[in-house]
Motif scaffolding. Sequence first.
Motif, mmCIF file in Angstrom:
data_model
loop_
_atom_site.group_PDB
_atom_site.id
_atom_site.type_symbol
_atom_site.label_atom_id
_atom_site.label_comp_id
_atom_site.label_asym_id
_atom_site.label_seq_id
_atom_site.Cartn_x
_atom_site.Cartn_y
_atom_site.Cartn_z
ATOM 1 N N HIS A 142 -34.355 33.810 65.472
ATOM 2 C CA HIS A 142 -33.808 32.888 64.470
ATOM 3 C C HIS A 142 -34.742 31.725 64.166
ATOM 4 C CE1 HIS A 142 -29.995 34.988 64.159
ATOM 5 N NE2 HIS A 142 -30.187 35.262 65.430
ATOM 6 N N CYS A 196 -29.447 36.714 57.433
ATOM 7 C CA CYS A 196 -28.835 36.109 58.616
ATOM 8 C C CYS A 196 -27.616 35.302 58.184
ATOM 9 C CB CYS A 196 -29.828 35.198 59.351
ATOM 10 S SG CYS A 196 -29.041 34.303 60.711
ATOM 11 N N HIS A 221 -28.563 31.501 58.982
ATOM 12 C CA HIS A 221 -29.732 30.816 58.426
ATOM 13 C C HIS A 221 -30.272 31.430 57.138
ATOM 14 C CE1 HIS A 221 -29.990 30.797 62.969
ATOM 15 N NE2 HIS A 221 -29.720 29.555 62.689
ATOM 16 N N CYS A 255 -34.231 33.255 58.152
ATOM 17 C CA CYS A 255 -34.955 33.136 59.420
ATOM 18 C C CYS A 255 -35.706 34.458 59.658
ATOM 19 C CB CYS A 255 -33.992 32.838 60.562
ATOM 20 S SG CYS A 255 -32.787 34.162 60.832
HETATM 21 ZN ZN ZN Z 1 -30.889 33.389 61.827
#
Ligand code: ZN
Length: 300
Positions: free
Chosen positions: A164, A180, A183, A186
């Motif tokens: 991540h 993700c 995020h 990432c």
């Molecule tokens: Zn992530």
Amino acid sequence: MVEQNRLWGGIEAGGTKINCAIANDAHQFLAEERIVTTTPTETLAQIIAFFQVQQQRIGDMNAIGLGSFGPVDLNPASKTYGFLLNTPKPGWQQIDVVGTLMRSLHCPIRLDTDVNAAALGEHLSGAAQGLDTFLYLTVGTGIGGGAMVNGKLLHGLLHPEMGHIPMPQDKRLDPFAGCCPFHGNCLEGLASGTAIAARWGKTAEQLMPEHPAWELEAEYLATAIVTWTLTLAPQRIILGGGVMHQQHLFARIREQVRAKLDNYWAVPDVLENMDDYIVAPQLGDRAGMMGAIALAQQSE
Ligand code: ZN
């Protein structure tokens, strides 16, 4: 004197499947089962049933090693030790995996992350034998990294979450938003098997080696590997997981890592022997289970 008839359980718990096994001191596998990861109630009941049936058949285990997907609480002093935390796997947040298994199976459970377990397996009998600082990265449905640093598996505050890390992304070349749930873009969001399938409409196995997907994939993984090389100075980096079954990806990653480290990284041996620096797991897809059994043995 070491007893030779002890039995050890291993659980390799992933978000899509969970492998359970029992091995003896000589690492001979006496029973194995693959369970599809569904709801926590159903899945944990299947794991418990496997071990209870096998205990009846071949005898009691001394301990079980559990290499788990995460994030998972590894701190024995914590109230939520052995719980899955804010995992993206639906329904598995705040599930007491270790407590549930211990209450039913009545034997010690030794817990670590799935990738640290795989790292341990490779250290004992695979590509990291004789090393004390190395990384094991899995690139599959998700991306995760385990590390041994100065001879110890790295845990720190929680445990590393290498999948991540934020990634530089040239949106003109790759406009994909990332997959993700936490995020977006990432490393896992851009370079996991899930990201490959979402971006290109084909899985890693379906994409031909000459497809532009692979240069992009190598670019992201090489950027991450250079970051970790400069952070931890690992002696070797092992790349496992389903996406890495595409063997041609290794050469692309090595080339890009070499180019990114060139003129600075003062370890000419590594630059000249990149084939020996970035490698496949010697235990293949068995690394996680071998490590889980090794975790169990460490509980003595
Ligand atoms: Zn992530």
